[in-house]
Each structure stands twice: as C-alpha cells, then as structure tokens.
Enzyme design. Structure first.
Site, mmCIF file in Angstrom:
data_model
loop_
_atom_site.group_PDB
_atom_site.id
_atom_site.type_symbol
_atom_site.label_atom_id
_atom_site.label_comp_id
_atom_site.label_asym_id
_atom_site.label_seq_id
_atom_site.Cartn_x
_atom_site.Cartn_y
_atom_site.Cartn_z
ATOM 1 N N TYR A 5 30.684 20.972 29.501
ATOM 2 C CA TYR A 5 29.747 20.874 28.386
ATOM 3 C C TYR A 5 30.530 21.078 27.096
ATOM 4 O O TYR A 5 31.108 22.144 26.878
ATOM 5 C CB TYR A 5 28.642 21.920 28.554
ATOM 6 C CG TYR A 5 27.636 22.058 27.433
ATOM 7 C CD1 TYR A 5 27.521 21.122 26.407
ATOM 8 C CD2 TYR A 5 26.772 23.148 27.402
ATOM 9 C CE1 TYR A 5 26.585 21.269 25.395
ATOM 10 C CE2 TYR A 5 25.825 23.305 26.405
ATOM 11 C CZ TYR A 5 25.743 22.365 25.398
ATOM 12 O OH TYR A 5 24.825 22.533 24.391
ATOM 13 N N LYS A 21 28.376 17.063 30.026
ATOM 14 C CA LYS A 21 27.347 16.968 29.005
ATOM 15 C C LYS A 21 28.063 16.848 27.670
ATOM 16 O O LYS A 21 28.776 17.765 27.254
ATOM 17 C CB LYS A 21 26.426 18.187 29.001
ATOM 18 C CG LYS A 21 25.381 18.095 27.885
ATOM 19 C CD LYS A 21 24.609 19.388 27.671
ATOM 20 C CE LYS A 21 23.672 19.240 26.472
ATOM 21 N NZ LYS A 21 22.984 20.504 26.111
#
Length: 294
Positions: free
Chosen positions: A136, A164
């Site tokens: 992420y 992400k």
C-alpha cells in the site's frame, strides 16, 4: 485468497466522542456499504484511523467485521504500523482471528526508509504470515514512496500478491500494469482515477468515498465490467466532487459527516479531528443530493 476485484471501501471506524469503539455504528456502516453493492471490505486503513486505535480496538474491529459480514463479501485488514515488528504483530492478531482474506500494509510513516529497507520490511512481514499481503503506497500522507523497481522486486515474493496504489500518478500506475508479473493485483486507491485505472488493466479500487456513496463507486466498476464505458465515465465524473471535498476538513471528518447525512451514524473521529465549516457541510449536502440522481 479469493479473486480481488471491484470496489472495496476503505472503511471508517465508528467511534464515540471519547474515542471508544462504537460497535453498533460499525455494524451499521458494514450493512450500508454491502447493501450498496461493494465487492469487499477493508478495515484498519487510514480511513479507519488505524494510527489512533489501540491494539484491543483493532482486534475488536476485525472480530466484529468478520462476525457481522458473515461471508457476504471478502474482508481485508490493514497491518499498517510504523515498524516492521508492530506490523508483524498486527498481522498475527488478524491471522489468529481468522476470516480475513488478506492484509494491506502501508509504507511506514514518520520515518522515511530507503527502498532497500522497504524491500526488507515487506519481505519480513510477508514471511511472518500465511495471509496474502497487498502493498500500500500513499506518499501524499506518508511522504514515503514505493518505486516501480521496488514493487516489481517485491512482486516476486510468494506471499505478496498486489498493490493498493494511492500515489495518484496514473502514468506510474500504467507503467506498473504494463510490467507486473501475472497474477499481481493492482487496486486504485485514488478515487478520481478508478475508471482510468480499470481501463489500463487494474482489477478494482479501494476507495474511501465508497463509505458514503457505495452504490456510485461500485457502479463505476459494474458499468465497466458490463462494457458500458459511457455510464462508467458518467459515474466517475459524478464521484469527483465528493472526493474533492474530503480534504476540505481534517481526514476523515467529511466521510463520517457524509454517512450521517445518509442516515448512518458513524460517530466521531479521534480528537483533534472534529471541525467542519458550515460552508463545507452545505457543499457536502449538495453533492450528496446530486449523487442520488447519478
């Protein structure tokens, strides 16, 4: 890990004014977004104020989410602490509870590791748990970026399954999509770029605005998947004003106020994040009224 695709809300964590977990609020938000058509749930992210939650609160959020979702959609949880040690501890807690499909691990914040240190950080976390790990990146908030070469190196680690991407630079997302290994998932984390990322080959999005407008955000993916790019673009354009309002107050104040306006009491944010001007509140009400027709 089940196939990861579609719209996954980065869920807020409902809190009391004193900063305690508002359990009924969490259940209500879960029902609201699932009824709105989302394809998964992501708890303990930045929208969920993980930075302020105690270990016991984190455990309770995961336990309640697993119990209340009851298999309706896949669940993902954040293990986004500052140090490698603490990320591993949170991952172990999530694993012990069970019922979670994978972990999302934000880059460290406050400290600014080198790319080599980030590789070792993520490798150690992935090797500590059987749960699949999503990288992420959100450099706008952490001031730490994951370079393309770093992501591609980490993509070779068996337990690291995707990214992400909240960096908000579409060209970088496109470059990763062009070079990623087979099976490596890319989820857009910048809500204004969901459709552009899908067109480039991303599998979906983890979106904070899906707390407030789950039908619309899920609808972007659903229209794209059905081949209706025109409708997907209309929905993406309709979402932009809501996303632009999120930074007009301390994050995630606008999300919880938006939920309240939609009839879902998500409680408060951790102090000092409490203030929203009357102007922003009025604009938010107007945007939500417009979204009802999108």
């Amino acid at each position: 890990m089940p196939p990861t695709y579609g719209t996954i809300p980065a869920l807020v964590t409902p809190l009391t004014a004193e900063g305690e977990l508002f359990e009924q609020g969490l259940r209500d938000v879960l029902d609201f977004v699932i009824d709105g058509g989302v394809h998964g749930i992501f708890v303990l992210g930045s929208s969920g104020e993980i930075y302020g939650l105690s270990n016991e609160q984190k455990r309770s959020v995961v336990e309640i989410t697993v119990e209340h979702v009851a298999g309706r959609v896949p669940i993902y949880a954040g293990a986004s602490e500052i140090t490698t040690r603490d990320c591993i501890a949170t991952a172990a807690m999530v694993e012990k509870i069970g019922g979670v499909a994978g972990l999302s691990v934000l880059t460290p914040y406050f400290m600014t590791p080198t790319q080599a240190e980030l590789v070792e950080h993520y490798r150690a976390i992935a090797e500590s748990t059987p749960l699949p790990v999503l990288l992420y990146t959100n450099p706008g908030r952490t001031q730490v970026r994951l370079a393309l070469d770093t992501v591609l190196e980490l993509a070779t680690v068996p337990n690291i399954v995707g990214l992400k991407d909240s960096a908000g630079i579409l060209a970088d997302t496109q470059a990763l999509l062009a070079q990623r290994p087979e099976g490596f998932v890319v989820l857009m984390g910048r809500d204004t770029l969901i459709l552009d990322a899908l067109i480039a080959g991303a599998e979906g999005a983890i979106a904070s605005t899906a707390n407030v407008a789950p039908e619309l955000v899920a609808g972007i993916y659903d229209a794209f998947a059905a081949g209706d790019l025109q409708l997907a673009r209309v929905r993406q354009d309709a979402l932009t004003p809501l996303r632009n309002l999120l930074d007009r107050a301390t994050f995630p104040v606008v999300l919880k106020e938006g939920l309240r306006m939609r009839g879902v009491d998500a409680g408060f944010c951790f102090a000092p994040a409490r203030d929203m001007s009357g102007t922003v509140r009025q604009e938010l009400a107007g945007v939500l009224a417009t979204l009802a027709t999108a």
